[in-house]
Each structure stands twice: as C-alpha cells, then as structure tokens.
Design a protein around this motif. Structure first.
Motif, PDB file in Angstrom:
ATOM      1  N   UNK A  53       0.821  -1.212   0.000  1.00 19.34           N
ATOM      2  CA  UNK A  53       0.000   0.000   0.000  1.00 19.34           C
ATOM      3  C   UNK A  53       0.856   1.264   0.000  1.00 19.34           C
ATOM      4  N   UNK A  54       1.960   1.255   0.740  1.00 18.03           N
ATOM      5  CA  UNK A  54       2.862   2.408   0.693  1.00 18.03           C
ATOM      6  C   UNK A  54       3.733   2.393  -0.550  1.00 18.03           C
ATOM      7  N   UNK A  55       3.772   1.277  -1.246  1.00 19.61           N
ATOM      8  CA  UNK A  55       4.459   1.195  -2.531  1.00 19.61           C
ATOM      9  C   UNK A  55       5.963   1.089  -2.458  1.00 19.61           C
ATOM     10  N   UNK A  56       6.503   0.719  -1.306  1.00 12.93           N
ATOM     11  CA  UNK A  56       7.958   0.686  -1.206  1.00 12.93           C
ATOM     12  C   UNK A  56       8.591  -0.437  -2.018  1.00 12.93           C
ATOM     13  N   UNK A  57       7.809  -1.436  -2.387  1.00 14.53           N
ATOM     14  CA  UNK A  57       8.351  -2.492  -3.238  1.00 14.53           C
ATOM     15  C   UNK A  57       8.612  -1.994  -4.650  1.00 14.53           C
ATOM     16  N   UNK A  58       8.082  -0.812  -4.975  1.00 13.80           N
ATOM     17  CA  UNK A  58       8.172  -0.277  -6.337  1.00 13.80           C
ATOM     18  C   UNK A  58       8.678   1.164  -6.252  1.00 13.80           C
ATOM     19  N   UNK A  59       9.950   1.295  -5.910  1.00  8.15           N
ATOM     20  CA  UNK A  59      10.561   2.604  -5.657  1.00  8.15           C
ATOM     21  C   UNK A  59      10.843   3.296  -6.988  1.00  8.15           C
ATOM     22  N   UNK A  60       9.789   3.827  -7.570  1.00 10.99           N
ATOM     23  CA  UNK A  60       9.899   4.495  -8.866  1.00 10.99           C
ATOM     24  C   UNK A  60       8.809   5.539  -8.976  1.00 10.99           C
ATOM     25  N   UNK A  61       9.172   6.709  -9.445  1.00 12.88           N
ATOM     26  CA  UNK A  61       8.175   7.746  -9.676  1.00 12.88           C
ATOM     27  C   UNK A  61       7.139   7.284 -10.704  1.00 12.88           C
ATOM     28  N   UNK A  62       7.563   6.493 -11.666  1.00 14.31           N
ATOM     29  CA  UNK A  62       6.655   6.020 -12.702  1.00 14.31           C
ATOM     30  C   UNK A  62       5.605   5.078 -12.126  1.00 14.31           C
ATOM     31  N   UNK A  63       5.966   4.261 -11.136  1.00 19.90           N
ATOM     32  CA  UNK A  63       4.967   3.417 -10.488  1.00 19.90           C
ATOM     33  C   UNK A  63       3.949   4.279  -9.750  1.00 19.90           C
ATOM     34  N   UNK A  64       4.418   5.314  -9.044  1.00 18.02           N
ATOM     35  CA  UNK A  64       3.491   6.198  -8.345  1.00 18.02           C
ATOM     36  C   UNK A  64       2.485   6.826  -9.301  1.00 18.02           C
ATOM     37  N   UNK A  65       2.958   7.239 -10.470  1.00 14.10           N
ATOM     38  CA  UNK A  65       2.063   7.809 -11.484  1.00 14.10           C
ATOM     39  C   UNK A  65       1.055   6.767 -11.944  1.00 14.10           C
ATOM     40  N   UNK A  66       1.533   5.549 -12.208  1.00 19.74           N
ATOM     41  CA  UNK A  66       0.649   4.477 -12.680  1.00 19.74           C
ATOM     42  C   UNK A  66      -0.438   4.164 -11.658  1.00 19.74           C
ATOM     43  N   UNK A  67      -0.064   4.125 -10.378  1.00 22.10           N
ATOM     44  CA  UNK A  67      -1.066   3.817  -9.353  1.00 22.10           C
ATOM     45  C   UNK A  67      -2.130   4.902  -9.276  1.00 22.10           C
ATOM     46  N   UNK A  68      -1.731   6.170  -9.338  1.00 24.19           N
ATOM     47  CA  UNK A  68      -2.714   7.257  -9.297  1.00 24.19           C
ATOM     48  C   UNK A  68      -3.661   7.171 -10.496  1.00 24.19           C
ATOM     49  N   UNK A  69      -3.129   6.875 -11.666  1.00 26.21           N
ATOM     50  CA  UNK A  69      -3.969   6.751 -12.858  1.00 26.21           C
ATOM     51  C   UNK A  69      -4.931   5.569 -12.720  1.00 26.21           C
ATOM     52  N   UNK A  70      -4.421   4.432 -12.251  1.00 28.74           N
ATOM     53  CA  UNK A  70      -5.256   3.248 -12.115  1.00 28.74           C
ATOM     54  C   UNK A  70      -6.362   3.468 -11.087  1.00 28.74           C
ATOM     55  N   UNK A  71      -5.975   3.872  -9.899  1.00 27.54           N
ATOM     56  CA  UNK A  71      -6.982   4.064  -8.854  1.00 27.54           C
ATOM     57  C   UNK A  71      -7.870   5.269  -9.145  1.00 27.54           C
ATOM     58  N   UNK A  72      -7.276   6.296  -9.762  1.00 32.13           N
ATOM     59  CA  UNK A  72      -8.076   7.464 -10.107  1.00 32.13           C
ATOM     60  C   UNK A  72      -9.198   7.118 -11.051  1.00 32.13           C
ATOM     61  N   UNK A  73      -8.914   6.265 -12.037  1.00 33.78           N
ATOM     62  CA  UNK A  73      -9.959   5.850 -12.965  1.00 33.78           C
ATOM     63  C   UNK A  73     -11.084   5.122 -12.262  1.00 33.78           C
ATOM     64  N   UNK A  74     -10.721   4.233 -11.340  1.00 36.12           N
ATOM     65  CA  UNK A  74     -11.720   3.458 -10.600  1.00 36.12           C
ATOM     66  C   UNK A  74     -12.488   4.325  -9.612  1.00 36.12           C
ATOM     67  N   UNK A  75     -11.747   5.109  -8.816  1.00 40.65           N
ATOM     68  CA  UNK A  75     -12.370   5.860  -7.728  1.00 40.65           C
ATOM     69  C   UNK A  75     -13.227   7.020  -8.226  1.00 40.65           C
ATOM     70  N   UNK A  76     -12.801   7.692  -9.279  1.00 41.28           N
ATOM     71  CA  UNK A  76     -13.564   8.856  -9.754  1.00 41.28           C
ATOM     72  C   UNK A  76     -14.890   8.460 -10.395  1.00 41.28           C
ATOM     73  N   UNK A  77     -15.041   7.177 -10.711  1.00 40.50           N
ATOM     74  CA  UNK A  77     -16.314   6.698 -11.251  1.00 40.50           C
ATOM     75  C   UNK A  77     -17.348   6.469 -10.143  1.00 40.50           C
TER      76      UNK A  77
END
Length: 689
Positions: A379-403
């Motif tokens: 959940x904190x995303x430390x297994x994926x220490x990359x700015x690009x992963x953080x962007x991907x998660x926001x896009x993925x969850x943003x698509x789901x949550x904003x609906x």
C-alpha cells in the motif's frame, strides 16, 4: 567528581519528575513546551513568562502571514507582492524539476534579477489558513454505532462531504482538510487559500544551503544559508497579499522571546504505551533497515558519474536525514527510564477510569505488527521505488475511484483534493530512466526478500526474470514519463486506463487487489480501533486537564514559543550564535565543507561578525522547516531549519534543558543576498515597511 549525567538519562529524569509530580506532561511542566493551535494559545503562560499577550489582531495577522508548502514544509509571506521565505531544502523538488545537465540550478544556485525571470515550479502548492471550524459532532454522528470497516467508511464519507461543501466550486483557489486533533478526540475543518502557481525567486548553491552535510546535520554550531525565496502568483501576476511579516535585519538577540509559526508534521506524544512499543519494535526498525540499504544504493548509483550524482543528490540527502531522525527516535525509545516515565504517565491518566480503550488499542497492536511489512511494501508502494509506479497507481486508482460517488471514494481521490492531486500527477519534472531502473531494481529485490520467492504476488510481478530485468523492461517500456500520455489517461478515466498496455499500469493492476486488502485490514482492524479508543482517551484527558494540553502535531498551523538560548552539556557551554566568519574558518575545500567559488570571491565583502545561525528553546518537529521565527512585533528575526541532536526525541516529548531549534539569522539572509548574490532588488523588497 561525579561524571556528567548522559543526556538520555537527564531527559528520562525530567520526564519521570513530571510524572511523579502528577503533571501528566502538562505545559506547566516545561517552560516552552508545546505546538499550539492558534485558536487555543497559552496566553496566560506567555504573559507570565514573557509579559506578552497577543490579541486577536496579532493572531489573525500571524495566521494569514504564515504559509504551508503542501509538499511538507512551512514558510511565510514577507512582502505584499507574494514573496515567500522558506528553506532551501524545502524547494529541492522545485529546483531539481527545473534543472538539467546543462543548467544545474541545484548546485549553481539561482537568483531572479527581475520578476520576469522567476521560474514556475513544476508542482508546488502554497496554502494559507483562512479559518478553523469544529466539525467533531457532525463526524461523531455519522459514525455513531458503527465498528470496523463500516466505521472507517462512515467517517471518510462524512469528511469527504464536509471538505467538498467547503471547497464548493472554487477548487482552483480553495483547499479544505478535516484534521483529527488529540488523536481523534476532535475533528476540525481547516480552510485554506490555495496558490498553485508558485515560482522560484532565489535558492543558494547546494553546498551552502547544506553546508556541513550529514556530519553537521542535527548538530550545532552550524553555518548554513538554508534559505530560499518563492513567489505566489494568481492570474499570471504576483499575488497581492493583505498580510505579510516584515523582516528585521538586526535579527534575534540572546534571551529574546521568539515564536515559530509553522506546520509541524507529526508527533506521537499522546500515543499509548502499547502503540509506542509498536513504534519502537516494528515501525522504527523497519524504517531504519529500509533507509540504510536505500542510502547505500543511492550512494552507489551516484558514484557512476557526475550526472548520476546530480540525479540522486536530493534523494540521498533526505534519505540520510530520515535515517538520522529515526535512529535518534529509536535510541530515545530504547532508554528504559524513558519508557518507565511513559508507563507512569499513562498509569496516572488511567487512574479511576475505564481501562477498556487502552486494552482495545493494545489488542489491535497484534494485527498492526502482522500487517507492517505487507502494508509498507504494497500500500505504501515501497516495493516499487519508482516515480513512474506512483504515477501508474494514481492513474489506475483514479480511474476506478472517480467513477464512484464522491463519498464512496478513497479519501485521496475525493473531489476536494482533486486540484492538488492533478497538479502533482502532471508535474513536468524530468524522469531519469537509469535512476528509475536502479531504484526499482533494488526495491524489487527487497520485495522478493521480504515476502519470499514463493509468494504468489512476487511470482506474478517477477515471473521467471530477475528484479534487474523486470525493472529495465518496466522503465524502458513505459510512456508515463510523457505528461501528454498522463493527461490522456487521466481524461479518459477507467476505460482509457483499462485499455492501456503500459507495463507500469499492468504491474499496478497486478498488485492492486492485494494492496487494497491490506489497507482495508489496517483501517478496520487497527486504525478504526485506535481512533475510537483515542476519542475516549481524549475525553479522559480533557476531563482531567481541559484544553491546557496541546494536540499532537498534524501538519497544521501551530505556534511554539521560547527564547534564544544555548545549553550546557558535559560541562561545556554551547553558545547560541555563530557568525559568517565561522563558515570560512570551517571551509576545507572538500565536501561537505567546501564553499562555492562565489562565496570565496565575496569573503572580503562580507561582514564577518554578522550572525549566521542561532538556537532557541522553541518546540518544533519535521514540517516546521521553513517556519518564520518572529518576535512580539511579528517581525521575522530568523528562519527555522533544523533541531539539535537532542531534539530527535521530540516526537515523543520535549526537554527544555537540551532540545533546541536551529535557525538562520535574518541578518545572514540580508548580508548574503546583498554581498554574495548582489540581489539588491530582493533586499529592498524584504526591507520595505
């Protein structure tokens, strides 16, 4: 002769004395303790100790002159044209985002000689507090009779409704946050004016702003120009602000009353003993192990070459800093006398009342310990220490949550926070592929190590490849470094994200169900129990002490008061001031004690006896960085940037004999701008009445 008492033991004795005296660490126990909300200042104590009692006009002026940097720091308006004074280390993200191999603003420094040369930060946001409203009753009613996940969802939904009502249709210029105080005993709505167009005006060379590096960090004497200037803009023009502090060039004097108005991040002074044991035995240990290895990885990457050093510079600085903070906190909590004091304090608070809330919190710690590592990794995303992963998660969850309806979303995707979320997501700060690969390779290796090679999720992510192979394929195959691609996916919502074949989005999708599951368990089986219990414990605290107790820090505006003073340690007096001549005496020409050429060239022009840094008894914590240090006339006489080594236990208590705030003297700010940087226009703006 008896040997000097070690500092930790002296702190423990102070704590124990307060407890035995029945003071429950109330403000009366410590002369200058407390991070006070501006609607509940300790006016009687200020009057008694310093013959100062601020009226409402003074408080309102201080509140609206103080600024919060949304990324985690503080600052203040220092001119009517939106000029903001803060720390150099607080604008590193902005400066790095504006830098390139061809134009290294981080190491060369930057001064805008005219308004038209000020550079827009990629994702900076400034907040100015406009009002505070108690919404405790409304949230309590929404969650009444509910437990577990139902309790979490009811509170989150009501908070979302309150924040959205507060923001209304003015998302561009208004931010509203429901803040828990007293560990959930109160909920207050903080309404801010929001500035999303923030421009860089001045920052010194890295070697000056961070002079002394990690060896001097959290120590004193110090010789740092940890100061920077930003400017808030609205409608393409410098913001016209009604309230701002003025700078007093003579600065602070020994023994003077000094106040810090800023946004301390988080303290843990009101946690139960059971929670502190989890912090000591689990949270701090995990953080220290993680940071120590990350520090080694960043150092190794930086040795590849000059450009790699530049790319890793700020990450390494903040990793070093965090490691030192957590190490100091662990050392404090490992002191048996300190824990004895905490136990005695809690026993006195529990005396004569129902023990159920404390018992419930203690039981919840079993689950908290079980979830610590998977929560950190997933959940904190430390297994994926990359700015690009953080962007991907926001896009993925943003698509789901904003609906979803607004009150059914995860809090970070509710309407009230969309402005800040989108601004961060669309930051134009550069992404460095090789640096991303290095960080991701290391963190995926830790992911496999901590969960195990045979873990189904590890297998899903790595397959038959090594962490290095997966990291390389993810970074080189992703288009998310392109802001236009992020714009397209954000605008397209869930359908566009679902159709995307970006490898980072695929990975974010692979782990999302597991990450959400561990988050739900953390919220329903730990956080909700702690929050309900904290409300009951807070009531006990209010019944026994009233509002004479300040709440733990929550990254909201607070005032701390104290005086300019050194301290005694091991028979030695630590004087409160250093001078600008001292930085040249400390210069060795080798990092981290190497002054840049511009400073060496300016030495003959600098008044050597100008005060540079100073210490005071103010009670601050991380998040206060960049806070103005003001006098009773609301004049800026310093700029807080650090604490001494003894302040590292400040997350858990305050010791007036040793804890000190370290600040840049206002005289050094003016002298540096004038004599080193030739920034006469900025000096004139800072000194105008």
């Amino acid at each position: 002769m008896a040997s000097p008492t070690p500092p930790a033991a002296r702190r423990a004795r102070t704590l124990l004395a307060a407890t035995v005296g029945g003071l429950l660490l109330s403000p009366a126990a410590f002369a200058a303790e407390g991070m006070w909300t501006l609607d509940n200042l300790p006016k009687a104590q200020l009057q008694q100790q310093f013959q100062f009692s601020p009226d409402q006009n003074w408080i309102d002026h201080a509140m609206q002159s103080s600024v919060r940097l949304a990324g985690g720091c503080s600052g203040s308006f220092v001119s009517p044209d939106g000029l903001v004074l803060t720390n150099a280390h607080c604008v590193v993200g902005c400066v790095q985002g504006l830098s390139s191999p061809q134009r290294d603003l981080q190491n060369d420094g930057f001064v805008a000689d005219a308004r038209g040369e000020e550079l827009q930060c990629p994702a900076e946001e400034l907040n100015v507090l406009r009002g505070i409203t108690d919404v405790s009753a409304r949230i309590a009613k929404a969650a009444e009779g509910k437990q577990g996940q139902a309790y979490v969802e009811a509170r989150n939904a009501e908070k979302g409704r309150i924040e959205s009502e507060c923001v209304g249709s003015d998302e561009a210029k208004t931010r509203c946050d429901v803040v828990e105080l007293y560990n959930g005993g109160q909920q207050h709505l903080y309404r801010y004016h929001r500035y999303s167009d923030v421009r860089l005006v001045f920052t010194p060379e890295y070697s000056v702003g961070f002079f002394g590096g990690d060896p001097d960090n959290f120590n004193f004497p110090r010789y740092n120009l940890d100061a920077a200037l930003l400017r808030a803009y609205e409608d393409g023009k410098p913001a016209n602000v009604e309230h701002h502090f003025t700078l007093k060039p003579e600065g602070a004097e020994a023994g003077e009353l000094v106040m810090v108005t800023g946004h301390p991040g988080r303290t843990q002074r009101q946690l139960t003993v059971a929670q502190l044991e989890t912090v000591r035995d689990v949270s701090l240990i995990n953080n220290l192990l993680w940071l120590s290895e990350r520090r080694a990885m960043l150092g190794q990457y930086g040795r590849i070459g000059e450009e790699a050093t530049r790319q890793a510079q700020s990450d390494l600085t903040f990793t070093d800093n965090s490691y030192k903070v957590f190490r100091g906190q662990l050392q404090a909590l490992l002191d048996p006398q300190v824990f004895a004091g905490k136990r005695a304090e809690e026993a006195r608070l529990r005396e004569g009342v129902d023990a159920a809330p404390w018992n419930e919190v203690e039981a919840a710690q079993v689950v908290a310990r079980q979830l610590a590592v998977p929560y950190m990794l997933l959940e904190q995303g430390r297994a994926f220490d990359s700015r690009l992963f953080g962007i991907a998660r926001v896009l993925l969850r943003g698509g789901t949550e904003r609906a979803k309806p607004n009150d059914a979303r995860l809090p970070e995707f509710q309407e009230a926070g969309q402005g800040r979320l989108r601004q961060t997501l669309m930051s134009s700060a550069p992404v460095y592929p090789e640096f991303e690969i290095a960080k991701l390779t290391w963190s995926l290796t830790k992911f496999r190590e901590l969960l195990g090679t045979d873990d189904p999720l590890v297998k899903s992510v790595l397959g038959t490849q090594s962490p290095a192979q997966v990291a390389k394929a993810l970074v080189e195959g992703s288009k998310l470094a392109d802001v236009a691609e992020r714009e397209r996916l954000w605008a397209g919502g869930a359908a566009a994200v679902e159709a995307s074949d970006d490898p980072f989005i695929r990975v974010a999708r692979t782990i999302d169900a597991a990450a959400r599951a561990v988050r739900q368990r953390q919220e329903s089986e730990v956080s909700s129990i702690e929050s309900r219990a904290a409300t009951q414990i807070a009531k006990v605290r209010f019944d026994k002490l009233g509002t004479t107790v300040y709440p733990d820090a929550t990254f909201t505006l607070r005032l701390s008061y104290g005086d300019v003073a050194g301290w005694e340690e091991n028979g030695k007096s630590i004087e409160p001031f250093t001078t600008m001549a001292g930085v040249f005496a400390r210069n060795t020409g080798a990092e981290p004690y190497a002054l840049p050429q511009r400073w060496l060239d300016a030495q003959s022009r600098i008044a050597g006896d100008t005060r540079f840094n100073f210490v005071s008894t103010n009670d601050i914590i991380g998040g206060n960085s960049g806070s103005p240090v003001i006098n009773r006339d609301a004049q800026v006489i310093g700029l807080a940037f650090d604490g001494n080594i003894h302040s590292l236990g400040g997350s858990f208590w305050y010791d007036p004999t040793l804890n000190r705030t370290v600040s840049v003297h206002s005289a050094a700010i003016i002298e540096s701008l004038k004599s080193v940087y030739g920034a006469d226009a900025l000096v004139g703006e800072l000194l105008q009445k």
